[in-house]
Design a protein around this motif. Sequence first.
Motif, PDB file in Angstrom:
ATOM      1  N   TYR A  83       0.833  -1.205   0.000  1.00 37.24           N
ATOM      2  CA  TYR A  83       0.000   0.000   0.000  1.00 37.24           C
ATOM      3  C   TYR A  83       0.867   1.254   0.000  1.00 37.24           C
ATOM      4  O   TYR A  83       0.547   2.236  -0.676  1.00 37.24           O
ATOM      5  N   CYS A  84       1.962   1.224   0.755  1.00 38.16           N
ATOM      6  CA  CYS A  84       2.872   2.379   0.782  1.00 38.16           C
ATOM      7  C   CYS A  84       3.614   2.519  -0.542  1.00 38.16           C
ATOM      8  O   CYS A  84       3.764   3.625  -1.064  1.00 38.16           O
ATOM      9  N   ARG A  88       9.255   6.684  -5.757  1.00 39.78           N
ATOM     10  CA  ARG A  88      10.376   5.820  -6.159  1.00 39.78           C
ATOM     11  C   ARG A  88       9.900   4.467  -6.682  1.00 39.78           C
ATOM     12  O   ARG A  88      10.694   3.695  -7.200  1.00 39.78           O
ATOM     13  N   GLY A  89       8.615   4.176  -6.527  1.00 33.66           N
ATOM     14  CA  GLY A  89       8.039   2.952  -7.062  1.00 33.66           C
ATOM     15  C   GLY A  89       8.734   1.694  -6.604  1.00 33.66           C
ATOM     16  O   GLY A  89       8.914   1.461  -5.417  1.00 33.66           O
ATOM     17  N   SER A  97      11.561   1.735  -4.004  1.00 34.88           N
ATOM     18  CA  SER A  97      11.320   2.221  -2.643  1.00 34.88           C
ATOM     19  C   SER A  97      11.598   1.121  -1.622  1.00 34.88           C
ATOM     20  O   SER A  97      11.552  -0.065  -1.919  1.00 34.88           O
ATOM     21  N   GLY A  98      11.868   1.554  -0.416  1.00 31.78           N
ATOM     22  CA  GLY A  98      12.064   0.607   0.681  1.00 31.78           C
ATOM     23  C   GLY A  98      10.821  -0.221   0.923  1.00 31.78           C
ATOM     24  O   GLY A  98      10.905  -1.410   1.235  1.00 31.78           O
ATOM     25  N   ALA A  99       9.650   0.403   0.774  1.00 29.85           N
ATOM     26  CA  ALA A  99       8.395  -0.321   0.970  1.00 29.85           C
ATOM     27  C   ALA A  99       8.230  -1.429  -0.065  1.00 29.85           C
ATOM     28  O   ALA A  99       7.780  -2.531   0.257  1.00 29.85           O
ATOM     29  N   ALA A 100       8.596  -1.160  -1.309  1.00 31.30           N
ATOM     30  CA  ALA A 100       8.485  -2.179  -2.361  1.00 31.30           C
ATOM     31  C   ALA A 100       9.398  -3.358  -2.058  1.00 31.30           C
ATOM     32  O   ALA A 100       9.008  -4.519  -2.233  1.00 31.30           O
TER      33      ALA A 100
END
Length: 196
Positions: free
Chosen positions: A138-139, A145-146, A149-152
Amino acid sequence: LGMAAPGRAELVERAHLAEAARRWDEMVELAERIVRLSRQDQEQLSVEERNLVAVAFKEAAAGRRDSLFVLKDAAARARARGEARAGQALAYFNLVRGELEELCRRAIELVRVDLLPLAQLPESRVFYLKMMGDHERYCAEFDPRGADSGAAQAAKLAYEQASALAEAKLEAAHPIRLGLVLNRAVYLSEVLGERV
């Protein structure tokens, strides 16, 4: 006379009421209290409690995600027309994105710190790893950064761990395993841009 703090059963009932009333933020607060009590008692959540926690965070995030899709589109249209309100839409987008990220961090920390350490059954562990992956996704969906990103990257790791455990310990048609396959496919398509 002091009143005793509500126990888990009463909090579960309140969470069901909040769910029926579609009061997701209140349901999240109740879910967090249920988890704190389970952690205090060193007991894993029941299936009912586990599902309430997941629904609370998922639905609270869903409203914010819906808003973000609308705001992202509004900002793009205003920018394409050269309208000054593009900046307002972007500022509002960033505000709501901050709310979503804070909510997702709460969910992820709850799973990482309180739920996974007590989860003994593979079904529960897969469920919580999937929940972590979902909230990281969700983040990542709204991070500029898609896929970088750290979340990805965190979503990828959580989904991989959940998938490995599900493949080893759950039947192929187990509902949690099937839900994991679907959500991981959404991650691969929406965040990484892969064809699945």
